[in-house]
Motif scaffolding. Structure first.
Motif, PDB file in Angstrom:
ATOM      1  N   ILE A 266       3.735 -43.429 -40.254  1.00 22.21           N
ATOM      2  CA  ILE A 266       3.575 -42.572 -39.077  1.00 22.21           C
ATOM      3  C   ILE A 266       3.919 -43.357 -37.815  1.00 22.21           C
ATOM      4  O   ILE A 266       4.645 -42.873 -36.936  1.00 22.21           O
ATOM      5  CB  ILE A 266       2.140 -42.021 -39.006  1.00 22.21           C
ATOM      6  N   ALA A 267       3.409 -44.566 -37.717  1.00 20.32           N
ATOM      7  CA  ALA A 267       3.696 -45.384 -36.538  1.00 20.32           C
ATOM      8  C   ALA A 267       5.180 -45.714 -36.444  1.00 20.32           C
ATOM      9  O   ALA A 267       5.808 -45.572 -35.385  1.00 20.32           O
ATOM     10  CB  ALA A 267       2.872 -46.669 -36.578  1.00 20.32           C
ATOM     11  N   LEU A 291       0.403 -51.978 -35.253  1.00 26.07           N
ATOM     12  CA  LEU A 291       1.617 -51.550 -35.924  1.00 26.07           C
ATOM     13  C   LEU A 291       2.735 -51.445 -34.906  1.00 26.07           C
ATOM     14  O   LEU A 291       2.515 -51.505 -33.697  1.00 26.07           O
ATOM     15  CB  LEU A 291       1.391 -50.195 -36.609  1.00 26.07           C
ATOM     16  N   GLU A 292       3.948 -51.254 -35.389  1.00 20.93           N
ATOM     17  CA  GLU A 292       5.118 -51.151 -34.510  1.00 20.93           C
ATOM     18  C   GLU A 292       5.698 -49.754 -34.636  1.00 20.93           C
ATOM     19  O   GLU A 292       5.858 -49.229 -35.735  1.00 20.93           O
ATOM     20  CB  GLU A 292       6.157 -52.191 -34.925  1.00 20.93           C
ATOM     21  N   ASN A 293       6.018 -49.126 -33.491  1.00 18.11           N
ATOM     22  CA  ASN A 293       6.573 -47.779 -33.536  1.00 18.11           C
ATOM     23  C   ASN A 293       8.103 -47.820 -33.580  1.00 18.11           C
ATOM     24  O   ASN A 293       8.713 -48.889 -33.694  1.00 18.11           O
ATOM     25  CB  ASN A 293       6.048 -46.924 -32.381  1.00 18.11           C
ATOM     26  N   ALA A 294       8.727 -46.644 -33.495  1.00 21.76           N
ATOM     27  CA  ALA A 294      10.182 -46.536 -33.640  1.00 21.76           C
ATOM     28  C   ALA A 294      10.937 -47.299 -32.560  1.00 21.76           C
ATOM     29  O   ALA A 294      12.095 -47.684 -32.757  1.00 21.76           O
ATOM     30  CB  ALA A 294      10.588 -45.063 -33.639  1.00 21.76           C
ATOM     31  N   GLN A 295      10.314 -47.528 -31.408  1.00 23.46           N
ATOM     32  CA  GLN A 295      10.960 -48.240 -30.308  1.00 23.46           C
ATOM     33  C   GLN A 295      10.573 -49.715 -30.259  1.00 23.46           C
ATOM     34  O   GLN A 295      10.958 -50.428 -29.330  1.00 23.46           O
ATOM     35  CB  GLN A 295      10.595 -47.575 -28.972  1.00 23.46           C
ATOM     36  N   GLY A 296       9.818 -50.157 -31.242  1.00 24.04           N
ATOM     37  CA  GLY A 296       9.397 -51.548 -31.259  1.00 24.04           C
ATOM     38  C   GLY A 296       8.146 -51.827 -30.458  1.00 24.04           C
ATOM     39  O   GLY A 296       7.756 -52.997 -30.313  1.00 24.04           O
TER      40      GLY A 296
END
Length: 838
Positions: A266-267, A291-296
């Motif tokens: 999810i993240a 955690l790391e999201n789609a944009q870092g």
């Protein structure tokens, strides 16, 4: 312009456009980047009914003997109150992450007694503590959708479920998200958007309720769908309540995957989320994970303690953005952080017990309930070094449940091997009353039942690992059995605990503790056949063991073939209530031994004279000597004869209370089929009511007949009235159409009907004397049943429905025998048998 004052209203967000505010509550002008205080997010998850920190089974508080086990919302209520006092009530957000109202005695008692007007005690708790929002967990579906709907109605907060859809649509079944308005200590309004998702495993675990009604979308897909809506509605902070755990290491999500634990996914596949609250996996070491999201960018993941062990307390620092709106601070120096508020640190809030009444008192009464009668005392004292009935009882329950679930699947027919551990040496079922608390003292952990598939070689490895529990001794050495357990190794310097020693049922084996590790298991066989390396085995075990608890080999990576998340303790209680009697004769098989020697193959023993409930069966009407003799069942059992499997041969069944034990062979041993039907006081009839070749049961109450076409409990398939309540009923295929119907005897007159109905008989005739015993059967093999009489030990056979002299006679058995009639060899002719107590 920005949107503010968002209110949850059944999933609809009402918004009012307001001009941006750039002045603080004190009138000072604030600039972008200025900090404006904090919000505190408190979250619970997987409470499973733990409103109070009281163990209903043991009768003591959790933590009474080990403070590390302290738990309960009655203590966490104090943590919530103190946090609101310290941080300001308006700045504290209180959320629940699902699986709240299932999983302990309080929940079980409530759901068993729920009516339209009742309030779920967990809903009452959440309302009392003023929770802001929650998400549905998988266990909220366990009791059906009507129960879930009532739970929603009971609550003052929304129950979210963005990935729960109306079947075959994109329409959400539950509220997908909500907006909650909070105010920081210095007066800034902050809008928190909350999206809720649940693990999609519900589609499997509760398919009986949701199949064809609901669809479960991948959680990440639902979050991706609703983040733009929440942002457009003006959320300053976005929280995802995710009833799912962190991804398994190495897992890479593919669009459409319905994986169970996907919080990491999810993240990784979204942007805009500030905090993910996780759960479901019952982990306690993930309070603060970044955690790391789609944009870092970073996303905070926090998982509260299951069963009310601790709350996650998340500190969310805030500042103003370029437009003067609140935003979360994410910098090297400051960002959201989380800590655990441990239940053990806080005093009990006495109000909580009042909040969950009357269910708390009802539960205390229930755990004292007598669930069964034990026919003898069964202690667990020696279970660590010898096979005992009380541990075999656990395996009996586990095996019955998994065999039920696997019936009709590709795994049906595979050997089912059950694992049980001697959790408590002090547990005992005393002769007489067995209570719910006794069950809990035997099975002290909150485990659920699972099953995996292993090979024969892997089963051998598993048993070798279990055999590590014993200390090595010299070959053929004498020893005190109390001295050989709990072996010490470098990795377990305090000795292997009892709960890590697994005992297997359904397979025979010997443990030779004079051998080195890995070479101790001997004589490994199933039903006398050695286990081959490539055999397919169903291994039944608890979730702790399957997840790697105690380090047993193979089971973590083995294919899971059963996981309905049913509490083993509850299964034991349910089994006891259903069967009423716990008798080792019904399940105890001494299948394993331990010694310092190799077991040698023994010479066949000489036949032992039969004792107990003995049957002598004859295959002809010309010999007074029996052809088959064996013992089956117990003294006092009610005996029935039928072709239970449709193979053309009659075998025996017995009734004990309202439980039936059926055999498909003319032999003793454990029953091939067991089920409950009717009442213990019912008159039972046996017949092939639908002509399919298989005999099933019927019940007679007065002159009303209830016929069942399957060997199972439940409602009758057919019901009718015939004759009088004082008539004697017999069952037979009177016209040779392969379907059995009813005849009644009134005095010496027989009234025969060829259909399951009331009304006048097709045939009536007088036969025999008062005092004769009447039996039905096909005595000449012509496909038509008629009536035979027994006078003393003489059988008077009549091959037609007329009176007069018998067609043949035979003396068989002894005075005092109970007579039975059946086709014992499948030749189409019914012949005599007797039941004799020896």
């Amino acid at each position: 312009m920005r949107l503010s004052r968002k209110l949850w209203a059944g999933g609809i967000v009402a918004a009012v456009a307001l001009a941006p505010s750039i002045a603080s509550a004190t009138g000072d002008v604030e600039a972008a980047g200025d900090e404006i205080g904090h919000l505190t997010l408190l979250a619970s998850t997987d409470l499973h009914g733990t409103a109070a920190g009281y163990d209903y089974y043991t009768g003591a508080d959790f933590g009474a003997t080990n403070p590390a086990n302290t738990r309960g919302m009655d203590r966490l209520s104090t943590a919530i109150a103190e946090t609101r006092e310290t941080d300001g009530a308006d700045s504290v957000l209180l959320l629940d992450n699902g699986d709240a109202n299932q999983g302990n005695s309080l929940a079980s008692v409530y759901h068993a007694n729920r009516t339209d007007g009742t309030v779920d005690p967990m809903a009452a708790l959440f309302n009392h503590l003023d929770y802001d929002a929650g998400v549905v967990g998988n266990h909220e579906f366990n009791y059906g959708l009507d129960d879930l709907a009532q739970y929603e109605d009971n609550l003052d907060m929304p129950v979210l479920g963005a990935n729960v859809l109306v079947a075959d649509t994109e329409d959400p079944y539950l509220t997908p998200w909500t907006m909650v308005e909070k105010t920081t200590a210095d007066g800034h309004t902050v809008n928190v958007g909350i999206i809720g998702v649940v693990t999609p495993g519900v589609r499997i675990w509760d398919s009986q309720y949701v199949e064809g009604v609901l669809d479960f979308q991948p959680p990440v897909t639902a979050v991706q769908r609703y983040i733009p809506e929440v942002e457009a509605a003006g959320a300053d902070v976005i929280v995802v309540l995710a009833h799912t755990g962190l991804d398994d290491p190495g897992y890479v999500w593919t669009e459409g995957d319905l994986e169970e634990d996907v919080a990491t996914t999810i993240a990784k596949n979204t942007s805009g989320i500030d905090v993910i609250v996780g759960g479901h996996s019952h982990q306690t070491n993930n309070v603060q994970v970044y955690l790391e999201n789609a944009q870092g960018d970073e996303v905070l993941f926090t998982q509260p303690g299951f069963h009310g062990r601790f709350l996650s307390s998340v500190d969310i620092p805030l500042q103003l953005d370029e437009e003067g709106d609140p935003e979360v601070v994410w910098s090297d120096d400051e960002k959201p952080t989380a800590q655990a508020l441990q239940a053990a640190v806080y005093d009990v809030d006495p109000e909580i017990i009042d909040v969950i009444q009357p269910w708390y008192d009802n539960t205390l009464e229930w755990v004292g309930q007598v669930v069964a009668q034990a026919t003898e005392t069964m202690p667990a004292t020696t279970s660590v070094y010898e096979d005992t009935p009380i541990v075999d009882f656990i395996s009996k329950v586990q095996t019955d449940e998994v065999e039920r679930a696997l019936a009709g699947t590709e795994y049906a027919g595979l050997p089912v091997i059950s694992v049980a551990a001697p959790f408590s040496r002090t547990a005992v079922f005393s002769e007489g009353d067995v209570t719910v608390a006794d069950m809990a003292a035997l099975y002290i952990y909150d485990n659920t039942l699972m099953a995996v598939e292993l090979s024969g070689a892997e089963l051998k490895d598993y048993l070798e690992y279990a055999a590590r529990y014993y200390k090595q001794v010299e070959e053929d050495a004498e020893y005190d059995p109390e001295d050989i357990t709990n072996a010490v190794y470098p990795t377990v310097p305090n000795g292997i605990p009892d709960y890590s020693y697994d005992i297997l049922s359904g397979v025979d084996y010997h443990i030779n503790i004079s051998k080195d590790l890995g070479e101790r298991i001997e004589k490994l066989s199933i039903d006398g056949t050695p286990v081959a390396a490539d055999d397919r085995i169903v291994l039944v075990l608890n979730n702790y063991r399957q997840s790697g608890g105690s380090g047993y080999p193979h089971v973590v990576d083995a294919p899971i073939i059963y996981d309905e998340q049913k509490s083993i303790r509850d299964l034991m209680i349910d089994w006891a209530i259903t069967n009423e009697t716990i008798d080792p004769a019904d399940f105890f098989v001494e299948n394993w031994t331990v010694s310092s020697s190799t077991v040698l193959t023994e010479e066949p023993e000489q036949p032992v004279p039969l004792k107990g409930n003995v049957f002598h069966l004859s295959n002809s009407w010309t010999s007074s000597t029996g052809d088959v003799s064996f013992a089956f069942g117990k003294r006092g059992d009610q005996v029935f004869v039928g072709d239970w499997d449709g193979n053309g041969t009659d075998t025996l069944g017995v009734r004990r209370g309202n439980t039936f034990y059926l055999m498909n062979s003319l032999a003793g041993g454990n029953a091939d089929k067991q089920f409950n039907y009717g009442k213990a006081t019912d008159e039972i009839l046996v017949g092939d009511w639908d002509g399919d070749g298989t005999d099933t049961l019927g019940v007679r109450r007065g002159n009303t007949y209830f016929l069942k076409n399957t060997l199972a409990g439940g409602n009758a398939d057919e019901q009718f009235n015939y004759g009088k309540a004082t008539d004697e009923a017999l069952v037979g295929d009177w016209d040779g159409d392969t379907t059995d119907t009813i005849a009644v005897r009134r005095g010496t007159t027989f009234h025969v009907v060829n259909a399951p109905r009331g009304g006048n008989a097709e045939v009536s005739y007088n036969y025999g004397r008062l005092g004769d015993r009447a039996y039905a059967g096909d005595f000449d093999g012509d496909g038509v049943d008629t009536i035979a009489l027994v006078r003393g030990t003489t059988f008077l056979i009549n091959n037609s429905h007329v009176g007069g002299p018998a067609d043949s006679t035979l003396n068989y058995g002894r005075s005092g025998d109970s007579v039975i009639i059946g086709d014992w060899d499948g030749d189409g002719t019914d012949t005599p048998g007797v039941n004799r107590i020896q």
